[in-house]
Design an enzyme around this catalytic site. Structure first.
Site, PDB file in Angstrom:
ATOM      1  N   THR A   1       0.914  -1.131  -0.064  1.00  0.00           N
ATOM      2  CA  THR A   1       0.062  -0.064   0.135  1.00  0.00           C
ATOM      3  C   THR A   1       1.012   1.351   0.115  1.00  0.00           C
ATOM      4  OG1 THR A   1      -1.604  -1.208   1.126  1.00  0.00           O
ATOM      5  CG2 THR A   1      -1.963   1.052   1.472  1.00  0.00           C
TER       6      THR A   1
ATOM      7  N   LYS B   1      -7.120   1.333  -2.852  1.00  0.00           N
ATOM      8  CA  LYS B   1      -6.821   0.674  -1.571  1.00  0.00           C
ATOM      9  C   LYS B   1      -6.887   1.830  -0.404  1.00  0.00           C
ATOM     10  CE  LYS B   1      -5.065  -1.864   1.742  1.00  0.00           C
ATOM     11  NZ  LYS B   1      -3.826  -2.455   1.632  1.00  0.00           N
TER      12      LYS B   1
ATOM     13  N   LYS C   1       0.588   4.695   8.476  1.00  0.00           N
ATOM     14  CA  LYS C   1       1.234   4.985   7.111  1.00  0.00           C
ATOM     15  C   LYS C   1      -0.016   5.273   5.986  1.00  0.00           C
ATOM     16  CE  LYS C   1       2.670   1.961   4.564  1.00  0.00           C
ATOM     17  NZ  LYS C   1       2.087   1.023   3.506  1.00  0.00           N
TER      18      LYS C   1
END
Length: 289
Positions: free
Chosen positions: A98, A173, A241
Site C-alpha cells: 500500500t 486501497k 502510514k
C-alpha cells in the site's frame, strides 16, 4: 509448460504466506528480504535466496513486492541497486505494497522506459486472507498486463478487480483504508458497550456480525479484542502510514475526511505509547489509557 520464474520481495506477516502459495503452486521462486531469517521457511521449502533486489531482477521473469513505506518501495524499484535499473524488456513487476498513487505512476513510467510491464496491486484481507489465499486485490496499470498477471494473482487472492490505469489500484486501497478506519472505532465502541451493559461479547457478535452492522473487522478482529490478542495481522504503524497517504491525497482533492483524521489521531496516540507493532485491533486499548 515451463512456468515463469517469480521473484518476491518482502516476506513479512502477509508476504511470507503469499510467497508460500506461489512456491507450492510449482513456480520457481527467488526471494529477497532485508532480514534473511524471515525468509527461512520459504528457503527450506525450496525457494532460492538473492542477496539484493538487483540480483533478484536478473533471475526472475515476474517480480512481486510487498514492503513497508513508500520510501522503501522507491529504493527497491528505482535505486541504483534496485529492480528497474537492473531489469530487462519483457519482465513484469507487481507492487502489492500500500503506497502512494503518485509513486505507482512513477514506477509505471520508469518501467515502460525499460520495456517492463508494471502493475500497482495493493491487497486487503490481513494475515488471514494471506494464509488462506483469499486476499482482495485492487489492480492499476495496463489492462493487458493485468490479464497476463491474472494466473499469478489468482493463486493469492479471490476478489481481484482491475480498477484502471497506473495508480488506480493504490487509490482504491485508500478507499478501503478510509472505510476501515472509522469502522474500527465503531467496532471497539460496540464491544465496550456490550461489556459495560453486562452482555456476553461473543454472544453479541453472533447477532450483530451477520446483520446490517456486519464487516470484516467486526467478524475477524472483534474476537481478537475479546481475547486480548493483539498480535499483528496488520501493524498499527503500517495503518498509520496508509491513513497518512489517504489524508495527503484527500487534501490534494480538497476533500475533508474527519472520520479518518480522528482514527489517525487515536492510532497515533497508541503508537506513541509503544503499540506501533501491535495489530490494528489494539485500538481498543485507547479506552484503557
Amino acid at each position: 509448460m515451463i512456468k515463469k520464474k517469480l521473484g518476491f520481495i518482502g516476506t513479512g506477516v502477509m508476504g511470507k504466506s503469499m510467497a508460500k502459495h506461489l512456491l507450492l503452486s510449482g513456480y520457481p521462486l527467488y526471494i529477497y528480504n532485508r532480514t534473511k531469517t524471515k525468509a527461512q521457511e520459504l528457503l527450506d521449502l525450496g525457494a532460492s535466496w538473492c542477496e539484493s533486489p538487483a540480483e533478484l531482477a536478473e533471475q526472475a521473469d515476474i517480480i512481486l513486492t510487498i514492503i513497508g513505506e513508500p520510501k522503501d518501495v522507491e529504493e527497491v524499484y528505482l535505486g541504483a541497486g534496485g529492480i528497474l535499473p537492473n531489469s530487462r524488456p519483457g519482465q513484469m513487476v507487481i507492487d502489492m505494497t500500500t503506497s502512494k498513487p503518485s509513486l505507482a505512476k512513477k514506477i509505471y513510467e520508469r518501467a515502460k522506459e525499460r520495456g517492463v510491464h508494471a502493475l500497482d496491486a495493493p491487497v486487503s484481507g490481513g494475515d488471514i486472507g494471506a494464509k488462506e489465499g483469499t486476499l482482495a486485490i485492487m489492480v492499476g496499470g495496463d489492462r493487458e498486463a493485468f490479464q497476463a498477471a491474472r494466473p499469478i494473482l489468482d493463486i493469492i487472492g479471490e476478489n481481484i478487480v482491475y480498477q484502471g490505469g497506473p495508480g488506480a489500484g493504490q487509490h482504491t486501497k485508500m478507499c478501503n483504508q478510509i472505510a476501515i478506519a472509522s469502522n474500527m472505532i465503531g467496532v471497539c465502541e460496540a464491544m465496550l458497550y456490550a461489556h459495560k451493559a453486562g452482555l456476553d461479547q461473543e454472544t453479541v457478535l453472533k447477532s450483530i456480525s451477520t446483520g446490517a452492522a456486519g464487516s470484516w473487522s467486526l467478524s475477524q478482529l472483534a474476537p481478537r479484542m475479546i481475547k486480548q490478542d493483539y498480535k499483528p495481522g496488520f501493524y498499527i504503524k503500517h495503518f498509520i502510514k496508509d491513513m497518512r497517504i489517504a489524508l495527503e491525497e484527500a487534501e490534494r482533492m480538497d476533500l475533508p475526511l474527519p472520520g479518518l483524521e480522528k482514527a489517525k489521531e487515536m492510532y497515533g496516540q497508541l503508537a506513541a505509547k509503544g503499540e506501533q507493532d501491535s495489530g490494528t485491533q489494539a485500538l481498543i486499548k485507547y479506552w484503557n489509557e
